[in-house]
Design a protein around this motif. Sequence first.
Motif, PDB file in Angstrom:
ATOM      1  N   ARG A 118       0.827  -1.192   0.000  1.00  0.00           N
ATOM      2  CA  ARG A 118       0.000   0.000   0.000  1.00  0.00           C
ATOM      3  C   ARG A 118       0.869   1.252   0.000  1.00  0.00           C
ATOM      4  N   GLY A 119       0.374   2.285  -0.684  1.00  0.00           N
ATOM      5  CA  GLY A 119       1.102   3.536  -0.748  1.00  0.00           C
ATOM      6  C   GLY A 119       2.152   3.520  -1.841  1.00  0.00           C
ATOM      7  N   THR A 120       2.710   4.703  -2.104  1.00  0.00           N
ATOM      8  CA  THR A 120       3.730   4.844  -3.141  1.00  0.00           C
ATOM      9  C   THR A 120       4.967   5.543  -2.585  1.00  0.00           C
ATOM     10  N   GLY A 121       5.228   5.325  -1.312  1.00  0.00           N
ATOM     11  CA  GLY A 121       6.382   5.952  -0.674  1.00  0.00           C
ATOM     12  C   GLY A 121       7.694   5.340  -1.109  1.00  0.00           C
ATOM     13  N   GLU A 122       8.761   5.772  -0.445  1.00  0.00           N
ATOM     14  CA  GLU A 122      10.102   5.322  -0.825  1.00  0.00           C
ATOM     15  C   GLU A 122      10.256   3.812  -0.686  1.00  0.00           C
ATOM     16  N   GLU A 123       9.669   3.234   0.362  1.00  0.00           N
ATOM     17  CA  GLU A 123       9.798   1.789   0.564  1.00  0.00           C
ATOM     18  C   GLU A 123       9.141   1.017  -0.576  1.00  0.00           C
ATOM     19  N   THR A 124       7.956   1.438  -0.991  1.00  0.00           N
ATOM     20  CA  THR A 124       7.265   0.760  -2.087  1.00  0.00           C
ATOM     21  C   THR A 124       8.010   0.943  -3.403  1.00  0.00           C
ATOM     22  N   ARG A 125       8.493   2.150  -3.650  1.00  0.00           N
ATOM     23  CA  ARG A 125       9.237   2.398  -4.890  1.00  0.00           C
ATOM     24  C   ARG A 125      10.516   1.570  -4.926  1.00  0.00           C
ATOM     25  N   GLY A 126      11.173   1.452  -3.768  1.00  0.00           N
ATOM     26  CA  GLY A 126      12.359   0.612  -3.700  1.00  0.00           C
ATOM     27  C   GLY A 126      12.030  -0.856  -3.931  1.00  0.00           C
ATOM     28  N   ALA A 127      10.883  -1.290  -3.417  1.00  0.00           N
ATOM     29  CA  ALA A 127      10.469  -2.681  -3.629  1.00  0.00           C
ATOM     30  C   ALA A 127      10.214  -2.960  -5.110  1.00  0.00           C
ATOM     31  N   CYS A 128       9.643  -2.001  -5.816  1.00  0.00           N
ATOM     32  CA  CYS A 128       9.402  -2.173  -7.256  1.00  0.00           C
ATOM     33  C   CYS A 128      10.719  -2.273  -8.011  1.00  0.00           C
ATOM     34  N   ALA A 157       4.985  -3.632 -11.313  1.00  0.00           N
ATOM     35  CA  ALA A 157       5.560  -2.477 -10.625  1.00  0.00           C
ATOM     36  C   ALA A 157       4.743  -1.219 -10.896  1.00  0.00           C
ATOM     37  N   PHE A 158       4.349  -1.003 -12.137  1.00  0.00           N
ATOM     38  CA  PHE A 158       3.544   0.178 -12.456  1.00  0.00           C
ATOM     39  C   PHE A 158       2.175   0.109 -11.776  1.00  0.00           C
ATOM     40  N   SER A 159       1.615  -1.081 -11.689  1.00  0.00           N
ATOM     41  CA  SER A 159       0.335  -1.231 -10.998  1.00  0.00           C
ATOM     42  C   SER A 159       0.485  -0.883  -9.521  1.00  0.00           C
ATOM     43  N   THR A 160       1.570  -1.340  -8.912  1.00  0.00           N
ATOM     44  CA  THR A 160       1.818  -1.058  -7.502  1.00  0.00           C
ATOM     45  C   THR A 160       1.989   0.431  -7.253  1.00  0.00           C
ATOM     46  N   LEU A 161       2.638   1.112  -8.167  1.00  0.00           N
ATOM     47  CA  LEU A 161       2.880   2.537  -8.034  1.00  0.00           C
ATOM     48  C   LEU A 161       1.686   3.379  -8.472  1.00  0.00           C
ATOM     49  N   GLN A 162       0.576   2.706  -8.765  1.00  0.00           N
ATOM     50  CA  GLN A 162      -0.652   3.385  -9.190  1.00  0.00           C
ATOM     51  C   GLN A 162      -0.433   4.165 -10.490  1.00  0.00           C
ATOM     52  N   LEU A 163       0.321   3.530 -11.395  1.00  0.00           N
ATOM     53  CA  LEU A 163       0.599   4.104 -12.713  1.00  0.00           C
ATOM     54  C   LEU A 163       0.241   3.095 -13.804  1.00  0.00           C
ATOM     55  N   PRO A 164      -0.991   2.561 -13.788  1.00  0.00           N
ATOM     56  CA  PRO A 164      -1.332   1.518 -14.763  1.00  0.00           C
ATOM     57  C   PRO A 164      -1.290   2.006 -16.208  1.00  0.00           C
ATOM     58  N   HIS A 165      -1.389   3.318 -16.421  1.00  0.00           N
ATOM     59  CA  HIS A 165      -1.334   3.829 -17.793  1.00  0.00           C
ATOM     60  C   HIS A 165       0.045   3.620 -18.408  1.00  0.00           C
ATOM     61  N   LEU A 166       1.091   3.582 -17.573  1.00  0.00           N
ATOM     62  CA  LEU A 166       2.426   3.315 -18.098  1.00  0.00           C
ATOM     63  C   LEU A 166       2.584   1.844 -18.477  1.00  0.00           C
ATOM     64  N   ARG A 222      12.895   6.555 -13.741  1.00  0.00           N
ATOM     65  CA  ARG A 222      12.590   7.955 -13.458  1.00  0.00           C
ATOM     66  C   ARG A 222      11.826   8.119 -12.149  1.00  0.00           C
ATOM     67  N   ARG A 223      11.089   7.080 -11.774  1.00  0.00           N
ATOM     68  CA  ARG A 223      10.237   7.184 -10.583  1.00  0.00           C
ATOM     69  C   ARG A 223      10.805   6.466  -9.361  1.00  0.00           C
ATOM     70  N   THR A 224      11.870   5.707  -9.550  1.00  0.00           N
ATOM     71  CA  THR A 224      12.424   4.950  -8.417  1.00  0.00           C
ATOM     72  C   THR A 224      13.911   5.218  -8.197  1.00  0.00           C
ATOM     73  N   ALA A 225      14.519   6.064  -8.992  1.00  0.00           N
ATOM     74  CA  ALA A 225      15.954   6.331  -8.844  1.00  0.00           C
ATOM     75  C   ALA A 225      16.244   6.865  -7.446  1.00  0.00           C
ATOM     76  N   GLY A 226      17.297   6.332  -6.849  1.00  0.00           N
ATOM     77  CA  GLY A 226      17.692   6.775  -5.523  1.00  0.00           C
ATOM     78  C   GLY A 226      17.085   5.991  -4.384  1.00  0.00           C
ATOM     79  N   THR A 227      16.116   5.140  -4.657  1.00  0.00           N
ATOM     80  CA  THR A 227      15.509   4.322  -3.604  1.00  0.00           C
ATOM     81  C   THR A 227      16.384   3.103  -3.336  1.00  0.00           C
ATOM     82  N   PRO A 228      16.271   2.492  -2.159  1.00  0.00           N
ATOM     83  CA  PRO A 228      17.112   1.333  -1.830  1.00  0.00           C
ATOM     84  C   PRO A 228      16.895   0.177  -2.793  1.00  0.00           C
ATOM     85  N   LEU A 229      17.979  -0.453  -3.210  1.00  0.00           N
ATOM     86  CA  LEU A 229      17.923  -1.615  -4.095  1.00  0.00           C
ATOM     87  C   LEU A 229      18.307  -2.848  -3.292  1.00  0.00           C
TER      88      LEU A 229
END
Length: 414
Positions: free
Chosen positions: A66-76, A128-137, A186-193
Amino acid sequence: MRARTAIVCSVADQGVAALTNILVLVAAARLSTVDGFARFSAVYLVFTVLLGVSGAYTGQPLVLRRGTGEETRGACRSAAVFTLLAASAVGAPLAAVCLLVPGDTARALVMLGPVLPVVLGQDTLRYAFSTLQLPHLALLADVVRLGCVLAALATQSHGAGADRLVLVWGLSALPALLLSAVLLHRRTAGTPLRPGVLLRRGHLGRRFVVEFGVGNATSQLSVLGLGAAGTPLVVGALRGATTLFGPLNVLFTSATSFGPPLLGRITGDRRRVRATAVLAAVLAATAAAWATTLALLPEAAGRHLLGDTWPTAAALLPATGSQYAAMAVGTCGLLALRMLDPRTTLAVQVVFSLLAVVLMAGGYALAGVPGAAWGLCLGSVCKAAATWTRVARLSGRPAGGGDTLSASPAALRP
């Protein structure tokens, strides 16, 4: 993005992805001989199993976040890298081993090895795009893939070997993978890998892989077994028939992928179960209508779709259509069980998926390919009846615990 727009984009994305798979098989059937299509179908079945395993292990736990914070973006980001590494680790040995095995099917499997990271990686980016609430991508990338694969297969001549078709199909997904990778970066750069997190004990993907293995892969691998024990034509016939019902797979996938969070907005277990029952009735009626439409197709139109495979596939339409109607009911039953008590679905999948394999093998022994198709249908009927019997028992429990059930990973942890 508004919820309604997101739902439309998500369903459209599933539709484009499923249409791509359908058109790939249709193109292969038209470009190949009956034997060639049987070999391509066998390899495509292997890919389908690996795709399901990848989605269950990596994609399904991802979309429960849930959510699109740094943790979720890093998970994607981590899930995408993990899929590329894991697919390479599987594809390289697959190609190496099959190089030592004679036969056209083995040569086609050799070609599957190097393209596996491409096709599985692109699929994980959709999650990943679905999780980030970006299904159009995800929809954009899948439209690109559809155009590329159709253009690539259109350049092939009739009689192309299964190995060539597998390689062309796989590489045609590369532009979509690169586009998706750029958009995700572009949307996850800098998040933990941290791809290693997916190998930790307790990862939800392990449970989902087991459910997939007994619920989906078992029947597909058993079809391959029948082809090896009997004749490869059985694979082409059963695969050709199920290809015609590809649009229904879109609806089933959409229901299982996006149903829990949407139905979770409804308060009360019984109201959620009633909504799921209505969905089951709608999907079953849709399956029956689609089967009727296919049965009324002129032979010329059928041959235009599947080429020389059409006569054998058309003979299986009554059984396959009935199976998909039962699958609609069973899929919604499992969806209801996951909302009521996700721990109950694994036992149902194990028992009744194995029963379907036994019934398919018994049907093949008694009546050949049509018997195998009716055996699969009977297995789906039994699973549907079992799931809804279990739903009725669970939904009759005293109110109190059901409403607190969440679609979050913690709630689904075994």
